[in-house]
Write a protein that holds these residues in place. Sequence first.
Motif, mmCIF file in Angstrom:
data_model
loop_
_atom_site.group_PDB
_atom_site.id
_atom_site.type_symbol
_atom_site.label_atom_id
_atom_site.label_comp_id
_atom_site.label_asym_id
_atom_site.label_seq_id
_atom_site.Cartn_x
_atom_site.Cartn_y
_atom_site.Cartn_z
ATOM 1 N N ASN A 202 48.727 6.678 19.597
ATOM 2 C CA ASN A 202 47.515 6.424 18.637
ATOM 3 C C ASN A 202 47.446 5.201 17.985
ATOM 4 O O ASN A 202 48.360 4.537 17.145
ATOM 5 C CB ASN A 202 47.406 7.501 17.515
ATOM 6 C CG ASN A 202 47.503 9.219 18.326
ATOM 7 O OD1 ASN A 202 46.509 9.342 18.846
ATOM 8 N ND2 ASN A 202 48.716 9.896 18.106
ATOM 9 N N ASP A 204 45.324 4.804 15.409
ATOM 10 C CA ASP A 204 44.990 5.157 14.054
ATOM 11 C C ASP A 204 45.194 6.663 13.788
ATOM 12 O O ASP A 204 45.556 7.455 14.957
ATOM 13 C CB ASP A 204 43.828 4.964 13.601
ATOM 14 C CG ASP A 204 43.387 4.945 12.447
ATOM 15 O OD1 ASP A 204 44.133 4.955 11.534
ATOM 16 O OD2 ASP A 204 42.228 4.645 11.888
ATOM 17 N N SER A 205 45.066 7.019 12.828
ATOM 18 C CA SER A 205 45.511 8.734 12.360
ATOM 19 C C SER A 205 44.627 9.038 11.329
ATOM 20 O O SER A 205 44.107 8.129 10.435
ATOM 21 C CB SER A 205 46.926 9.058 12.199
ATOM 22 O OG SER A 205 47.388 8.279 11.193
ATOM 23 N N HIS A 211 50.449 8.028 12.429
ATOM 24 C CA HIS A 211 51.045 7.377 13.526
ATOM 25 C C HIS A 211 52.254 6.366 13.457
ATOM 26 O O HIS A 211 52.574 5.733 14.378
ATOM 27 C CB HIS A 211 49.692 6.651 14.520
ATOM 28 C CG HIS A 211 49.059 5.367 13.562
ATOM 29 N ND1 HIS A 211 48.582 5.895 12.064
ATOM 30 C CD2 HIS A 211 48.849 4.289 13.906
ATOM 31 C CE1 HIS A 211 48.024 4.601 11.787
ATOM 32 N NE2 HIS A 211 48.230 3.546 12.815
#
Length: 337
Positions: A202, A204-205, A211
Amino acid sequence: MIWNSLVALAFVAPSHALIRFGCSQLVVNRIDPLVNPGEAPSPHMHQIIGGNSLNVSMFPENHDLAKLSTCTTCQPADDFSNYWTATLYFRARNGTYKRVPQKGNVGFEGQKGGMTVYYMQNQLADYQQKAQVKAFQPGFRMLVGDASATTKAQADKYPQLTYTCLQDMNTRFPETKDFPKKPCPAGIMVNVRFPTCWDGVNLDSPDHMAHMAYPVSGTFESQGPCPTTHPVRMPQVLYEVIFETKAFNAAADWPEDSSQPFRWSFGDEKGFGNHGDYVFGWKDDALQKIMDEACYVNCKTMRTQTIDQMNSCSVDSFVNEDVGDNNWLASIPGQPM
Protein backbone atom coordinates in the motif's frame (compact mmCIF):
# COMPACT_ATOMS: atom_id res chain seq x y z
CA MET A 1 29.77 18.53 17.46
CA ILE A 2 27.76 16.08 15.39
CA TRP A 3 27.75 18.09 12.14
CA ASN A 4 31.53 18.56 12.29
CA SER A 5 31.73 14.77 12.72
CA LEU A 6 29.53 14.30 9.66
CA VAL A 7 31.86 16.42 7.56
CA ALA A 8 34.87 14.40 8.71
CA LEU A 9 33.14 11.08 8.11
CA ALA A 10 32.17 12.12 4.60
CA PHE A 11 35.74 11.48 3.51
CA VAL A 12 35.48 7.78 4.39
CA ALA A 13 33.97 5.65 1.61
CA PRO A 14 30.49 4.40 2.59
CA SER A 15 28.60 1.41 1.19
CA HIS A 16 25.37 3.25 0.41
CA ALA A 17 24.02 6.79 0.55
CA LEU A 18 22.99 9.22 3.22
CA ILE A 19 21.83 12.58 1.95
CA ARG A 20 21.18 15.83 3.80
CA PHE A 21 19.76 18.90 2.09
CA GLY A 22 17.98 22.15 2.75
CA CYS A 23 14.54 23.18 1.51
CA SER A 24 13.27 26.75 1.53
CA GLN A 25 9.72 27.68 2.44
CA LEU A 26 7.10 27.01 -0.23
CA VAL A 27 4.12 28.42 1.66
CA VAL A 28 2.77 28.94 5.19
CA ASN A 29 -0.96 28.35 4.99
CA ARG A 30 -3.96 26.71 6.63
CA ILE A 31 -4.18 23.67 4.35
CA ASP A 32 -3.48 19.98 4.95
CA PRO A 33 -3.68 18.06 1.65
CA LEU A 34 -3.07 14.70 3.35
CA VAL A 35 -5.38 14.76 6.39
CA ASN A 36 -7.93 17.33 5.21
CA PRO A 37 -7.88 17.15 1.40
CA GLY A 38 -10.01 19.77 -0.30
CA GLU A 39 -10.44 21.90 2.83
CA ALA A 40 -9.35 25.52 2.67
CA PRO A 41 -9.01 26.52 5.40
CA SER A 42 -8.02 23.31 7.17
CA PRO A 43 -8.20 23.14 10.98
CA HIS A 44 -4.66 24.41 11.61
CA MET A 45 -1.68 26.12 10.00
CA HIS A 46 1.26 24.33 8.33
CA GLN A 47 4.64 25.28 6.91
CA ILE A 48 5.23 23.40 3.67
CA ILE A 49 8.30 22.85 1.49
CA GLY A 50 9.00 21.15 -1.84
CA GLY A 51 7.45 21.10 -5.30
CA ASN A 52 5.08 23.78 -6.55
CA SER A 53 2.44 21.28 -7.68
CA LEU A 54 1.16 21.48 -4.09
CA ASN A 55 -2.59 22.04 -3.97
CA VAL A 56 -5.41 21.77 -1.47
CA SER A 57 -6.54 18.31 -2.58
CA MET A 58 -3.57 16.21 -3.77
CA PHE A 59 -5.78 13.14 -4.08
CA PRO A 60 -3.89 9.89 -4.85
CA GLU A 61 -4.90 9.93 -8.52
CA ASN A 62 -2.85 13.13 -8.89
CA HIS A 63 0.22 11.37 -7.56
CA ASP A 64 3.22 12.08 -9.79
CA LEU A 65 4.36 15.39 -8.33
CA ALA A 66 7.54 15.40 -10.43
CA LYS A 67 5.45 15.63 -13.63
CA LEU A 68 3.10 18.26 -12.21
CA SER A 69 5.71 20.61 -10.71
CA THR A 70 7.80 23.23 -12.48
CA CYS A 71 10.08 24.09 -9.54
CA THR A 72 11.02 22.94 -6.05
CA THR A 73 12.25 24.71 -2.92
CA CYS A 74 14.58 21.77 -2.15
CA GLN A 75 18.27 21.56 -3.02
CA PRO A 76 17.96 18.35 -5.07
CA ALA A 77 16.70 19.45 -8.48
CA ASP A 78 14.81 16.15 -8.95
CA ASP A 79 12.91 16.26 -5.64
CA PHE A 80 9.38 17.62 -6.04
CA SER A 81 8.07 15.92 -2.90
CA ASN A 82 6.09 17.92 -0.35
CA TYR A 83 7.07 17.89 3.31
CA TRP A 84 5.28 19.73 6.09
CA THR A 85 4.83 20.26 9.80
CA ALA A 86 2.60 22.48 11.90
CA THR A 87 3.73 26.04 12.56
CA LEU A 88 4.86 27.35 15.93
CA TYR A 89 3.50 30.40 17.77
CA PHE A 90 4.69 32.47 20.73
CA ARG A 91 2.07 33.57 23.26
CA ALA A 92 2.81 36.93 24.86
CA ARG A 93 1.87 37.83 28.43
CA ASN A 94 -1.13 39.79 27.13
CA GLY A 95 -2.48 36.68 25.40
CA THR A 96 -1.64 37.66 21.80
CA TYR A 97 0.30 35.48 19.38
CA LYS A 98 3.01 35.81 16.75
CA ARG A 99 4.36 33.12 14.43
CA VAL A 100 7.87 31.87 15.16
CA PRO A 101 9.81 31.82 11.86
CA GLN A 102 12.05 28.98 10.68
CA LYS A 103 15.68 29.41 9.68
CA GLY A 104 18.21 27.48 7.63
CA ASN A 105 20.42 24.84 9.23
CA VAL A 106 24.22 24.70 9.24
CA GLY A 107 25.31 24.88 5.60
CA PHE A 108 22.00 26.36 4.43
CA GLU A 109 22.06 29.73 6.17
CA GLY A 110 20.88 31.56 3.04
CA GLN A 111 17.69 29.60 2.53
CA LYS A 112 14.29 31.18 3.17
CA GLY A 113 12.84 29.44 6.22
CA GLY A 114 11.87 25.84 5.56
CA MET A 115 13.80 22.93 7.04
CA THR A 116 16.50 20.31 6.53
CA VAL A 117 15.64 16.86 5.16
CA TYR A 118 17.61 13.63 5.45
CA TYR A 119 17.23 10.28 3.68
CA MET A 120 19.37 7.54 5.18
CA GLN A 121 19.82 3.78 5.30
CA ASN A 122 21.38 3.66 8.76
CA GLN A 123 21.69 5.98 11.71
CA LEU A 124 22.94 9.50 11.09
CA ALA A 125 26.48 9.04 12.38
CA ASP A 126 27.04 5.70 10.61
CA TYR A 127 29.13 6.76 7.63
CA GLN A 128 29.16 3.25 6.14
CA GLN A 129 25.35 3.16 5.56
CA LYS A 130 25.49 -0.61 4.99
CA ALA A 131 21.77 -1.36 4.74
CA GLN A 132 20.05 -1.51 1.39
CA VAL A 133 16.67 0.17 1.07
CA LYS A 134 13.90 0.46 -1.48
CA ALA A 135 13.03 4.02 -2.45
CA PHE A 136 9.46 5.29 -2.21
CA GLN A 137 7.21 5.19 -5.30
CA PRO A 138 4.92 7.76 -6.96
CA GLY A 139 1.74 8.03 -4.91
CA PHE A 140 3.45 7.15 -1.63
CA ARG A 141 2.49 9.27 1.37
CA MET A 142 2.73 8.98 5.13
CA LEU A 143 2.19 10.77 8.41
CA VAL A 144 3.86 10.33 11.80
CA GLY A 145 2.64 11.63 15.16
CA ASP A 146 -0.69 12.52 16.69
CA ALA A 147 -1.87 16.12 16.83
CA SER A 148 -4.39 15.17 19.51
CA ALA A 149 -1.76 13.78 21.92
CA THR A 150 -1.82 15.59 25.27
CA THR A 151 0.32 13.30 27.45
CA LYS A 152 3.84 11.93 27.30
CA ALA A 153 2.44 8.39 27.20
CA GLN A 154 0.57 9.25 24.00
CA ALA A 155 3.65 10.95 22.53
CA ASP A 156 5.83 7.94 23.38
CA LYS A 157 3.93 5.90 20.78
CA TYR A 158 6.08 7.86 18.31
CA PRO A 159 9.54 7.52 19.87
CA GLN A 160 11.41 9.46 17.22
CA LEU A 161 9.57 12.79 17.45
CA THR A 162 11.58 15.10 19.69
CA TYR A 163 12.79 18.62 20.48
CA THR A 164 16.31 19.98 20.94
CA CYS A 165 16.99 23.26 22.76
CA LEU A 166 19.81 24.69 20.65
CA GLN A 167 22.61 26.29 22.66
CA ASP A 168 24.34 26.87 19.32
CA MET A 169 23.67 25.67 15.79
CA ASN A 170 25.60 22.43 16.35
CA THR A 171 23.68 21.31 19.45
CA ARG A 172 21.94 17.97 18.97
CA PHE A 173 21.45 16.67 22.53
CA PRO A 174 19.60 16.20 24.78
CA GLU A 175 16.29 15.51 23.03
CA THR A 176 12.95 15.83 24.83
CA LYS A 177 9.36 14.83 24.05
CA ASP A 178 7.92 18.18 25.14
CA PHE A 179 8.77 21.82 24.50
CA PRO A 180 11.93 23.21 26.15
CA LYS A 181 11.09 24.88 29.45
CA LYS A 182 13.60 27.71 29.16
CA PRO A 183 14.77 30.04 26.37
CA CYS A 184 16.96 28.38 23.73
CA PRO A 185 19.79 30.70 22.57
CA ALA A 186 19.96 29.39 18.97
CA GLY A 187 16.33 28.28 18.59
CA ILE A 188 14.19 25.19 19.03
CA MET A 189 14.91 22.27 16.73
CA VAL A 190 11.97 19.97 16.01
CA ASN A 191 13.07 16.47 14.97
CA VAL A 192 10.60 14.39 12.93
CA ARG A 193 11.76 10.86 12.07
CA PHE A 194 9.44 8.64 10.07
CA PRO A 195 9.02 4.84 10.39
CA THR A 196 11.12 2.78 7.99
CA CYS A 197 9.30 -0.53 7.50
CA TRP A 198 6.74 -0.75 4.65
CA ASP A 199 4.08 -3.40 4.09
CA GLY A 200 5.28 -3.67 0.48
CA VAL A 201 1.79 -3.19 -0.98
CA ASN A 202 0.00 0.00 0.00
CA LEU A 203 1.20 3.46 -0.97
CA ASP A 204 -1.12 4.94 1.65
CA SER A 205 -3.61 3.85 4.31
CA PRO A 206 -6.74 5.44 5.80
CA ASP A 207 -4.81 6.89 8.75
CA HIS A 208 -1.70 7.47 6.56
CA MET A 209 0.30 5.39 9.06
CA ALA A 210 -0.80 1.73 9.02
CA HIS A 211 1.19 0.86 5.89
CA MET A 212 4.38 1.81 7.75
CA ALA A 213 5.84 0.45 11.01
CA TYR A 214 8.79 0.78 13.35
CA PRO A 215 11.22 -2.15 13.74
CA VAL A 216 9.76 -5.05 15.74
CA SER A 217 12.59 -4.79 18.26
CA GLY A 218 15.22 -2.20 18.85
CA THR A 219 15.13 0.94 16.72
CA PHE A 220 16.10 2.16 13.28
CA GLU A 221 19.39 3.35 14.82
CA SER A 222 20.16 -0.08 16.28
CA GLN A 223 19.17 -1.85 13.04
CA GLY A 224 16.20 -3.62 14.59
CA PRO A 225 14.44 -6.01 12.17
CA CYS A 226 11.23 -5.04 10.39
CA PRO A 227 8.06 -6.93 11.39
CA THR A 228 6.86 -9.68 9.06
CA THR A 229 3.77 -7.58 8.30
CA HIS A 230 6.00 -4.74 7.06
CA PRO A 231 9.05 -6.50 5.62
CA VAL A 232 10.35 -3.89 3.17
CA ARG A 233 13.04 -1.59 4.50
CA MET A 234 12.69 2.03 3.31
CA PRO A 235 14.95 5.05 3.83
CA GLN A 236 14.41 6.91 7.06
CA VAL A 237 13.12 10.40 6.30
CA LEU A 238 14.15 12.92 8.94
CA TYR A 239 13.10 16.56 9.22
CA GLU A 240 15.09 19.06 11.26
CA VAL A 241 12.98 22.20 11.63
CA ILE A 242 14.73 25.08 13.38
CA PHE A 243 12.38 27.67 14.80
CA GLU A 244 14.18 30.98 15.30
CA THR A 245 13.20 32.03 18.82
CA LYS A 246 15.67 34.90 19.37
CA ALA A 247 12.91 37.53 19.19
CA PHE A 248 11.04 35.68 21.95
CA ASN A 249 13.81 34.72 24.36
CA ALA A 250 13.73 37.70 26.73
CA ALA A 251 12.80 36.57 30.25
CA ALA A 252 10.50 39.59 30.60
CA ASP A 253 8.37 38.29 27.71
CA TRP A 254 7.88 34.82 29.19
CA PRO A 255 4.94 34.06 31.51
CA GLU A 256 5.36 35.34 35.06
CA ASP A 257 4.95 31.79 36.39
CA SER A 258 7.94 30.69 34.22
CA SER A 259 5.81 28.28 32.16
CA GLN A 260 6.89 27.93 28.55
CA PRO A 261 5.09 30.24 26.06
CA PHE A 262 5.20 28.34 22.76
CA ARG A 263 2.14 26.78 21.12
CA TRP A 264 1.73 24.57 18.09
CA SER A 265 -0.70 25.97 15.53
CA PHE A 266 -3.29 23.42 16.67
CA GLY A 267 -3.20 24.82 20.22
CA ASP A 268 -0.85 22.29 21.86
CA GLU A 269 1.07 23.98 24.70
CA LYS A 270 2.99 20.90 25.87
CA GLY A 271 4.50 19.74 22.57
CA PHE A 272 3.24 16.16 22.71
CA GLY A 273 1.27 16.63 19.46
CA ASN A 274 4.40 16.96 17.30
CA HIS A 275 3.73 15.43 13.86
CA GLY A 276 4.85 15.57 10.24
CA ASP A 277 3.52 14.76 6.76
CA TYR A 278 5.27 13.46 3.64
CA VAL A 279 4.15 13.03 0.02
CA PHE A 280 6.76 11.47 -2.28
CA GLY A 281 7.62 13.29 -5.49
CA TRP A 282 11.14 12.46 -6.71
CA LYS A 283 11.55 12.34 -10.49
CA ASP A 284 11.67 8.87 -12.05
CA ASP A 285 14.20 6.67 -10.19
CA ALA A 286 16.40 9.56 -9.03
CA LEU A 287 16.07 8.71 -5.33
CA GLN A 288 16.80 5.00 -5.81
CA LYS A 289 19.95 5.82 -7.78
CA ILE A 290 21.13 8.07 -4.97
CA MET A 291 20.35 5.46 -2.31
CA ASP A 292 22.33 2.86 -4.29
CA GLU A 293 25.37 5.12 -4.64
CA ALA A 294 28.32 4.83 -2.27
CA CYS A 295 28.23 8.37 -0.94
CA TYR A 296 27.77 10.37 2.24
CA VAL A 297 25.96 13.74 2.09
CA ASN A 298 27.57 14.73 -1.22
CA CYS A 299 26.36 12.32 -3.92
CA LYS A 300 27.32 12.55 -7.58
CA THR A 301 23.95 11.25 -8.78
CA MET A 302 22.05 13.98 -6.89
CA ARG A 303 21.52 16.96 -9.20
CA THR A 304 21.38 20.15 -7.16
CA GLN A 305 20.25 23.74 -7.54
CA THR A 306 21.40 26.95 -5.85
CA ILE A 307 19.86 28.49 -2.75
CA ASP A 308 18.69 31.41 -4.90
CA GLN A 309 16.79 28.94 -7.11
CA MET A 310 15.34 27.25 -4.03
CA ASN A 311 14.23 30.60 -2.62
CA SER A 312 12.59 31.67 -5.89
CA CYS A 313 10.09 28.79 -5.96
CA SER A 314 6.76 29.44 -4.24
CA VAL A 315 3.00 29.11 -4.55
CA ASP A 316 0.25 31.61 -3.82
CA SER A 317 -1.62 31.27 -0.54
CA PHE A 318 -4.72 29.11 -0.71
CA VAL A 319 -6.27 30.85 2.30
CA ASN A 320 -6.09 34.63 2.60
CA GLU A 321 -5.54 35.36 6.28
CA ASP A 322 -2.99 36.97 8.58
CA VAL A 323 -0.68 34.19 9.81
CA GLY A 324 1.02 36.41 12.40
CA ASP A 325 4.33 37.13 10.72
CA ASN A 326 4.22 40.88 11.29
CA ASN A 327 1.22 41.49 13.51
CA TRP A 328 0.24 40.16 16.91
CA LEU A 329 -2.93 38.07 16.66
CA ALA A 330 -5.75 37.74 19.17
CA SER A 331 -5.75 33.98 18.52
CA ILE A 332 -3.89 31.39 16.46
CA PRO A 333 -5.62 31.04 13.05
CA GLY A 334 -8.28 28.36 13.23
CA GLN A 335 -8.12 28.11 17.03
CA PRO A 336 -10.56 29.50 19.61
CA MET A 337 -9.91 32.85 21.23
